[in-house]
Design a protein around this motif. Structure first.
Motif, PDB file in Angstrom:
ATOM      1  N   SER A  63       0.881  -1.226   0.121  1.00  0.00           N
ATOM      2  CA  SER A  63      -0.006  -0.004  -0.072  1.00  0.00           C
ATOM      3  C   SER A  63       0.892   1.145   0.027  1.00  0.00           C
ATOM      4  CB  SER A  63      -1.100  -0.216   1.302  1.00  0.00           C
ATOM      5  OG  SER A  63      -1.659   1.074   1.175  1.00  0.00           O
ATOM      6  N   ALA A  64       1.878   1.289   0.615  1.00  0.00           N
ATOM      7  CA  ALA A  64       2.880   2.244   0.868  1.00  0.00           C
ATOM      8  C   ALA A  64       3.544   2.735  -0.541  1.00  0.00           C
ATOM      9  CB  ALA A  64       3.982   2.102   1.570  1.00  0.00           C
ATOM     10  N   VAL A  65       3.668   1.520  -1.383  1.00  0.00           N
ATOM     11  CA  VAL A  65       4.199   1.787  -2.679  1.00  0.00           C
ATOM     12  C   VAL A  65       3.161   2.141  -3.847  1.00  0.00           C
ATOM     13  CG1 VAL A  65       5.280   0.296  -4.693  1.00  0.00           C
ATOM     14  CG2 VAL A  65       5.932   0.083  -2.122  1.00  0.00           C
ATOM     15  N   ASP A  66       2.015   1.413  -3.635  1.00  0.00           N
ATOM     16  CA  ASP A  66       1.113   1.700  -4.689  1.00  0.00           C
ATOM     17  C   ASP A  66      -0.113   2.440  -4.342  1.00  0.00           C
ATOM     18  OD1 ASP A  66      -0.530   0.014  -3.321  1.00  0.00           O
ATOM     19  OD2 ASP A  66      -0.313  -1.798  -4.916  1.00  0.00           O
ATOM     20  N   GLY A  67      -0.097   2.775  -3.040  1.00  0.00           N
ATOM     21  CA  GLY A  67      -1.411   3.815  -2.691  1.00  0.00           C
ATOM     22  C   GLY A  67      -2.666   3.036  -2.507  1.00  0.00           C
ATOM     23  N   ARG A  68      -2.810   1.810  -2.652  1.00  0.00           N
ATOM     24  CA  ARG A  68      -3.948   1.270  -2.882  1.00  0.00           C
ATOM     25  C   ARG A  68      -4.442   0.854  -1.179  1.00  0.00           C
ATOM     26  NH1 ARG A  68      -3.474  -3.567  -7.152  1.00  0.00           N
ATOM     27  NH2 ARG A  68      -2.999  -2.272  -8.942  1.00  0.00           N
TER      28      ARG A  68
END
Length: 145
Positions: A63-68
């Motif tokens: 989530s930290a990488v892709d914002g999902r």
């Protein structure tokens, strides 16, 4: 057998017993309809309708990488099922964590909900949101790449 499959298996077994009893009584049509209803109910309460679960630490990293957003859920939860169904195809764009399979996920749910394992809990940008509206969750998704 994991806890996630206990309810679906019990539903199929109970439905089979009821269908057998109805068939013995001479009502195979009603038996078939009831068995089908129990199988569908078991399917809806099984982990099969949810995207593959990952651990909460991995979900938070992704989530930290892709914002999902990250969704903490558990099998058999009617609110989780409603969220999953109402999200439709966009459900695959979230990170799903089955709190019954991931102790760290269960801990994250308790931390976000005053000690309760209340689900679905959706974590967006590090902030938990308990049982949010599916339209709101969909709006939190980054645009498709």
């Amino acid at each position: 057998m994991t806890r996630a499959w206990i309810l679906p298996v019990l539903l199929v077994l109970f439905g089979s017993a009821v269908a057998t009893a109805l068939t013995v009584k001479g009502d195979p049509g009603k038996a078939a309809v009831l068995l089908l209803m129990f199988v569908v109910l078991a399917g809806v309460n099984s982990p099969l309708i949810f995207p593959r679960s990952i651990g909460v630490l991995e979900a938070q990293r992704r989530s930290a990488v892709d914002g999902r957003p990250v969704v903490l859920w558990r099998p058999g939860c009617k609110y989780c099922i409603q969220l999953r169904i109402r999200l439709g195809r966009s459900a695959h764009r979230l990170h799903w964590v089955n709190i019954w399979r991931d102790p760290a996920g269960a801990s994250a749910a308790r931390e976000a909900n005053n000690g309760n394992e209340t689900v679905p809990t959706v974590i967006v940008g590090g902030r938990p949101h308990t049982n949010p509206d599916p339209a709101w969750v969909r709006a939190q998704l980054p645009p498709p790449a």
